[in-house]
Design a protein around this motif. Sequence first.
Motif, PDB file in Angstrom:
ATOM      1  N   LYS A  68     -65.850 -35.651 -48.071  1.00 13.39           N
ATOM      2  CA  LYS A  68     -65.353 -34.136 -48.394  1.00 13.39           C
ATOM      3  C   LYS A  68     -64.316 -33.863 -47.574  1.00 13.39           C
ATOM      4  CE  LYS A  68     -67.666 -30.281 -49.405  1.00 13.39           C
ATOM      5  NZ  LYS A  68     -67.887 -30.043 -50.552  1.00 13.39           N
ATOM      6  N   MET A  69     -63.484 -33.173 -48.285  1.00 18.19           N
ATOM      7  CA  MET A  69     -62.145 -32.538 -47.561  1.00 18.19           C
ATOM      8  C   MET A  69     -62.273 -31.029 -47.763  1.00 18.19           C
ATOM      9  SD  MET A  69     -58.233 -33.810 -47.744  1.00 18.19           S
ATOM     10  CE  MET A  69     -58.058 -33.915 -49.554  1.00 18.19           C
ATOM     11  N   ILE A  70     -62.188 -30.451 -46.498  1.00 16.08           N
ATOM     12  CA  ILE A  70     -62.056 -28.982 -46.371  1.00 16.08           C
ATOM     13  C   ILE A  70     -60.825 -28.299 -46.054  1.00 16.08           C
ATOM     14  CG2 ILE A  70     -63.290 -27.026 -45.347  1.00 16.08           C
ATOM     15  CD1 ILE A  70     -65.716 -29.082 -44.922  1.00 16.08           C
ATOM     16  N   TYR A  71     -60.308 -27.284 -46.840  1.00 18.29           N
ATOM     17  CA  TYR A  71     -59.088 -26.595 -46.512  1.00 18.29           C
ATOM     18  C   TYR A  71     -59.312 -25.289 -45.989  1.00 18.29           C
ATOM     19  CZ  TYR A  71     -56.888 -30.131 -49.789  1.00 18.29           C
ATOM     20  OH  TYR A  71     -56.423 -31.339 -50.160  1.00 18.29           O
ATOM     21  N   VAL A  72     -58.875 -25.023 -44.769  1.00 23.30           N
ATOM     22  CA  VAL A  72     -59.269 -23.782 -44.207  1.00 23.30           C
ATOM     23  C   VAL A  72     -57.963 -22.947 -44.160  1.00 23.30           C
ATOM     24  CG1 VAL A  72     -60.021 -22.576 -42.364  1.00 23.30           C
ATOM     25  CG2 VAL A  72     -60.881 -24.883 -42.647  1.00 23.30           C
ATOM     26  N   THR A  73     -57.740 -22.126 -45.229  1.00 23.42           N
ATOM     27  CA  THR A  73     -56.621 -21.186 -45.237  1.00 23.42           C
ATOM     28  C   THR A  73     -57.104 -19.704 -45.299  1.00 23.42           C
ATOM     29  OG1 THR A  73     -56.146 -21.304 -47.821  1.00 23.42           O
ATOM     30  CG2 THR A  73     -55.095 -23.110 -46.207  1.00 23.42           C
ATOM     31  N   ARG A  77     -65.233 -33.041 -54.351  1.00 21.35           N
ATOM     32  CA  ARG A  77     -65.346 -33.129 -52.951  1.00 21.35           C
ATOM     33  C   ARG A  77     -64.571 -32.460 -52.110  1.00 21.35           C
ATOM     34  NH1 ARG A  77     -65.437 -39.963 -52.234  1.00 21.35           N
ATOM     35  NH2 ARG A  77     -66.436 -40.469 -54.121  1.00 21.35           N
ATOM     36  N   CYS A  78     -63.514 -31.892 -52.882  1.00 12.48           N
ATOM     37  CA  CYS A  78     -62.562 -30.992 -52.163  1.00 12.48           C
ATOM     38  C   CYS A  78     -63.234 -29.514 -52.289  1.00 12.48           C
ATOM     39  CB  CYS A  78     -61.301 -30.988 -52.740  1.00 12.48           C
ATOM     40  SG  CYS A  78     -60.609 -32.547 -52.850  1.00 12.48           S
ATOM     41  N   GLN A  79     -62.919 -28.584 -50.819  1.00 11.94           N
ATOM     42  CA  GLN A  79     -63.378 -27.163 -50.759  1.00 11.94           C
ATOM     43  C   GLN A  79     -62.361 -26.503 -50.175  1.00 11.94           C
ATOM     44  OE1 GLN A  79     -66.952 -27.077 -48.513  1.00 11.94           O
ATOM     45  NE2 GLN A  79     -67.313 -25.101 -48.913  1.00 11.94           N
ATOM     46  N   HIS A  80     -62.223 -25.494 -50.747  1.00 11.18           N
ATOM     47  CA  HIS A  80     -61.298 -24.230 -50.016  1.00 11.18           C
ATOM     48  C   HIS A  80     -62.217 -23.373 -49.165  1.00 11.18           C
ATOM     49  CE1 HIS A  80     -58.606 -20.731 -50.172  1.00 11.18           C
ATOM     50  NE2 HIS A  80     -58.137 -21.302 -49.081  1.00 11.18           N
ATOM     51  N   VAL A  81     -62.082 -23.067 -47.951  1.00  8.93           N
ATOM     52  CA  VAL A  81     -62.866 -22.202 -47.242  1.00  8.93           C
ATOM     53  C   VAL A  81     -61.814 -21.159 -46.808  1.00  8.93           C
ATOM     54  CG1 VAL A  81     -64.120 -21.522 -45.155  1.00  8.93           C
ATOM     55  CG2 VAL A  81     -64.545 -23.703 -46.081  1.00  8.93           C
TER      56      VAL A  81
END
Length: 578
Positions: free
Chosen positions: A341-346, A371-375
Amino acid sequence: MACLFRRSIAVQLSRILGVTTEKLIPVVSAVPVSKKQQTLDFRVSVNSLLANGYLKLGSTTPNQAKELSEKLTCDDVITEIAVGQGSINFKVNRTLLAEIVLQEVFKKGSKYGIVSELFRDYPCGRVIVEFSSPNIAKKFHVGHLRSTIIGNFIANLKQALGNDVIRMNYLGDWGLQFGLLGAGFQLFGSEEKLKANPLQHLFEVYVEVNRLVEDRDDIQKAAQEFFRKLEHGDKQTSALWEHFRTISIEEYEKTYQRLGVHFDEYSGESLYHVKSQELLQLIDQRGLLKKTKHGVGVVDLSPKGDLSSYAKMVRNDGTSLYLTRDIAAAADRMEKYNFDKMIYVTDKEQRTHFQQMFETLKILGFNWTERCQHVPFGLVKGMKTRKGDVVFLEDVLNEARTRMLQNMAASKTTKELEDPETTAEKVGVAALIVQDFKGPLISDYEFDWDRVLQSQGDTGVYLQYTHARLCSLQRQCENGEIMQFNPTYLQDPQAIALLQHLLRYDEVLYQVSEDLQPRYLVNYLIMLSRLASIAHRTLHIKGSMPEVATARLLLFKGISSVLANGMKLLGITPVEKM
């Protein structure tokens, strides 16, 4: 915790419905504590049984609840079964409730709520959380506060749940702005000022060069030349850029330390200016790189292939863009870490950027894109210090500490502290975090210092105050390590309400793990603090019989443990005195 109770109810349902106990455990939920009246402990919704296919659609929901309840029986664990609105409610043995909950709290410690049957099928793996990501050579802007504390919370949660977490800070350390900064520093930079106050001086240089660039072609050309040299690896230019990058990270780490945040890796756009060119070649070779009439290289994202929707990949002068470097970085990280999982927090302004990025990755055939997620998160409005509008995070942290010191000095209940400044800092940071996490992350919110730093209400100060008061109670009353107690002395309504609330902790953590919204945990901890305050006023330890005092002390000790664990997940350092 709630495991024995949930399992006992699920076992009975399993016998009637012919569904395995394990499948039924998640549909047994703890009932939220009500201030108005004492509630039953667990609930099974008929709708949830229907939704999962565990119950066939027959008569009306209330009738089905009644019919099902009549097939259930009370036993040593379940002492009462009642039909609610479309649900069956259960009351559990009160002595067992006190005994099992507190045993679990002390036995599991920081794992209480996490070692639960609800997380039995939780998939653990390698998780990259990319957050904070300031631009180097600039002071830490207050706009990065949300990314930093939200990302830290997500990393804390993922790690607590057993994942291998990599905390990554992807620095904005490339692009034409560094051409401007480099040219500006060569014109009016000072090594002496850079040593004295690195980021402040670089900020001043950047402001000055931006002021002049609109009217002076020579500065524009100098900036372009500086960046061109940087992209081609010129030693002198690269050395100056590396110097800016190093001192920026050193300065940022001072701020991160104040927030209780750390990183496993400092990455950056600069690492991908070569790989982004390789990516562009790959896109071109596959025939996916189109040109607009202005000569900009794009990837067509439109369903009909008519360029009605596209992602810009390369400027008309051949230099890479932020998006290109982000895609190259994602591919490189998968190769390097093989993440699950890779989570981007912007902030939410970047939603389009990430939509385009994920769509482009899919078009390129990267089957791990899911598997990529933007929060995303909203903006903070109205954040001011006494000096006026605030720009830098350092000013916010200083303001929070100063105001907390003043509030503590004015309070009659403040204890003598060895290091009041450090305590004020921890409480101030807790106030900022709780204020930020109270609502949905996507929402903007108005910032108000007076509201944020109140010692009562739904604030971080209140959580810290409650924890400190419970620690003080233990210091006053505790005599050695006491683990044995008689649960029959924890049958007062205030004690039962606290025990019932503790039953829900794993459900709250599970809910947070599903959608990464910290507000559920914040609300839970505030309610825990309120219930603890009520109990503190009524369940006296001093003057009570020894057996009663011991049981109550252990209850308060358990509450402080869960409160501390929850605060640490949020990124708050609990204080023991204030």
